[in-house]
Design a protein around this motif. Structure first.
Motif, PDB file in Angstrom:
ATOM      1  N   THR A 184       3.807   1.040   6.326  1.00 43.37           N
ATOM      2  CA  THR A 184       4.898   0.118   6.001  1.00 43.37           C
ATOM      3  C   THR A 184       4.869  -0.136   4.506  1.00 43.37           C
ATOM      4  OG1 THR A 184       3.554  -1.856   6.364  1.00 43.37           O
ATOM      5  CG2 THR A 184       4.774  -1.007   8.261  1.00 43.37           C
ATOM      6  N   GLN A 185       5.960  -0.573   3.947  1.00 41.03           N
ATOM      7  CA  GLN A 185       6.051  -0.919   2.518  1.00 41.03           C
ATOM      8  C   GLN A 185       5.489   0.201   1.649  1.00 41.03           C
ATOM      9  OE1 GLN A 185       4.167  -4.720   2.008  1.00 41.03           O
ATOM     10  NE2 GLN A 185       5.441  -5.694   3.537  1.00 41.03           N
ATOM     11  N   VAL A 186       6.031   1.404   1.771  1.00 40.97           N
ATOM     12  CA  VAL A 186       5.557   2.579   1.036  1.00 40.97           C
ATOM     13  C   VAL A 186       6.169   2.598  -0.352  1.00 40.97           C
ATOM     14  CG1 VAL A 186       5.441   5.088   1.046  1.00 40.97           C
ATOM     15  CG2 VAL A 186       5.315   3.833   3.202  1.00 40.97           C
ATOM     16  N   ARG A 187       5.302   2.685  -1.381  1.00 44.01           N
ATOM     17  CA  ARG A 187       5.741   2.700  -2.779  1.00 44.01           C
ATOM     18  C   ARG A 187       5.094   3.873  -3.498  1.00 44.01           C
ATOM     19  NH1 ARG A 187       4.158  -1.837  -0.708  1.00 44.01           N
ATOM     20  NH2 ARG A 187       2.046  -1.549  -1.427  1.00 44.01           N
ATOM     21  N   PRO A 188       5.891   4.736  -4.148  1.00 46.48           N
ATOM     22  CA  PRO A 188       5.307   5.810  -4.938  1.00 46.48           C
ATOM     23  C   PRO A 188       4.438   5.244  -6.063  1.00 46.48           C
ATOM     24  CG  PRO A 188       7.642   6.188  -4.607  1.00 46.48           C
ATOM     25  CD  PRO A 188       7.348   4.795  -4.136  1.00 46.48           C
ATOM     26  N   VAL A 189       3.332   5.900  -6.343  1.00 47.03           N
ATOM     27  CA  VAL A 189       2.449   5.501  -7.440  1.00 47.03           C
ATOM     28  C   VAL A 189       3.041   6.085  -8.721  1.00 47.03           C
ATOM     29  CG1 VAL A 189       0.142   5.768  -8.434  1.00 47.03           C
ATOM     30  CG2 VAL A 189       0.413   5.380  -5.971  1.00 47.03           C
ATOM     31  N   GLN A 190       3.222   5.237  -9.718  1.00 50.79           N
ATOM     32  CA  GLN A 190       3.799   5.687 -10.992  1.00 50.79           C
ATOM     33  C   GLN A 190       2.727   6.351 -11.837  1.00 50.79           C
ATOM     34  OE1 GLN A 190       7.079   5.436 -11.526  1.00 50.79           O
ATOM     35  NE2 GLN A 190       7.244   4.442  -9.534  1.00 50.79           N
ATOM     36  N   ALA A 191       3.065   7.513 -12.408  1.00 54.54           N
ATOM     37  CA  ALA A 191       2.143   8.223 -13.301  1.00 54.54           C
ATOM     38  C   ALA A 191       2.054   7.471 -14.622  1.00 54.54           C
ATOM     39  CB  ALA A 191       2.625   9.645 -13.543  1.00 54.54           C
ATOM     40  N   ASP A 192       0.855   7.403 -15.190  1.00 54.68           N
ATOM     41  CA  ASP A 192       0.670   6.690 -16.480  1.00 54.68           C
ATOM     42  C   ASP A 192       1.005   7.581 -17.645  1.00 54.68           C
ATOM     43  OD1 ASP A 192      -0.131   4.388 -15.208  1.00 54.68           O
ATOM     44  OD2 ASP A 192      -2.242   4.978 -15.205  1.00 54.68           O
ATOM     45  N   PHE A 219      11.348   6.955   6.992  1.00 53.04           N
ATOM     46  CA  PHE A 219      11.911   6.931   5.645  1.00 53.04           C
ATOM     47  C   PHE A 219      12.428   5.553   5.245  1.00 53.04           C
ATOM     48  CE2 PHE A 219      15.765   7.484   8.066  1.00 53.04           C
ATOM     49  CZ  PHE A 219      16.746   6.885   7.309  1.00 53.04           C
ATOM     50  N   SER A 220      12.785   4.716   6.196  1.00 53.56           N
ATOM     51  CA  SER A 220      13.301   3.387   5.862  1.00 53.56           C
ATOM     52  C   SER A 220      12.225   2.489   5.257  1.00 53.56           C
ATOM     53  CB  SER A 220      13.902   2.715   7.099  1.00 53.56           C
ATOM     54  OG  SER A 220      12.903   2.455   8.066  1.00 53.56           O
ATOM     55  N   GLU A 221      10.958   2.868   5.379  1.00 51.47           N
ATOM     56  CA  GLU A 221       9.853   2.082   4.805  1.00 51.47           C
ATOM     57  C   GLU A 221       9.560   2.442   3.350  1.00 51.47           C
ATOM     58  OE1 GLU A 221       8.343  -0.494   6.080  1.00 51.47           O
ATOM     59  OE2 GLU A 221       9.241  -0.366   8.063  1.00 51.47           O
ATOM     60  N   VAL A 222      10.192   3.510   2.821  1.00 45.90           N
ATOM     61  CA  VAL A 222       9.970   3.932   1.436  1.00 45.90           C
ATOM     62  C   VAL A 222      10.773   3.029   0.515  1.00 45.90           C
ATOM     63  CG1 VAL A 222      10.153   5.830  -0.218  1.00 45.90           C
ATOM     64  CG2 VAL A 222       9.549   6.302   2.170  1.00 45.90           C
ATOM     65  N   GLU A 223      10.084   2.340  -0.386  1.00 50.23           N
ATOM     66  CA  GLU A 223      10.719   1.348  -1.256  1.00 50.23           C
ATOM     67  C   GLU A 223      11.068   1.958  -2.613  1.00 50.23           C
ATOM     68  OE1 GLU A 223       8.060  -2.015  -1.346  1.00 50.23           O
ATOM     69  OE2 GLU A 223       8.479  -2.509   0.738  1.00 50.23           O
ATOM     70  N   ILE A 224      12.171   2.732  -2.644  1.00 54.45           N
ATOM     71  CA  ILE A 224      12.684   3.286  -3.894  1.00 54.45           C
ATOM     72  C   ILE A 224      14.195   3.166  -3.884  1.00 54.45           C
ATOM     73  CG2 ILE A 224      10.774   4.889  -4.295  1.00 54.45           C
ATOM     74  CD1 ILE A 224      12.459   7.126  -3.135  1.00 54.45           C
ATOM     75  N   ASP A 225      14.805   3.214  -5.066  1.00 53.14           N
ATOM     76  CA  ASP A 225      16.263   3.167  -5.174  1.00 53.14           C
ATOM     77  C   ASP A 225      16.848   4.521  -4.781  1.00 53.14           C
ATOM     78  OD1 ASP A 225      16.255   0.542  -6.086  1.00 53.14           O
ATOM     79  OD2 ASP A 225      16.075   1.152  -8.182  1.00 53.14           O
ATOM     80  N   GLY A 226      18.063   4.507  -4.303  1.00 51.18           N
ATOM     81  CA  GLY A 226      18.756   5.744  -3.960  1.00 51.18           C
ATOM     82  C   GLY A 226      18.254   6.342  -2.662  1.00 51.18           C
TER      83      GLY A 226
END
Length: 55
Positions: free
Chosen positions: A47-55, A11-18
């Motif tokens: 590593t460096q996991v970022r959720p994909v933003q919906a358009d 979980f520490s690799e997930v790059e989101i706020d909160g």
């Protein structure tokens, strides 16, 4: 990107706020590497996991 056999992520690799959490099936973008040791049977580590933003 597909990682045959899945990809383990801490979980520490997930790059989101909160609070760092993902929903099952949520689309993400990530870097990957081969683990240096045994990681619960997975062939890849995310590593460096970022959720994909919906358009």
């Amino acid at each position: 990107m597909q990682t045959p056999g899945g990809c383990w992520v801490h979980f520490s690799e997930v790059e989101i706020d909160g609070f760092r959490a993902l929903d099952p099936g949520q689309e993400v973008d990530f870097e990957w590497q081969k683990p240096t040791g045994a990681v619960e049977g997975f062939a890849f580590v995310a590593t460096q996991v970022r959720p994909v933003q919906a358009d």
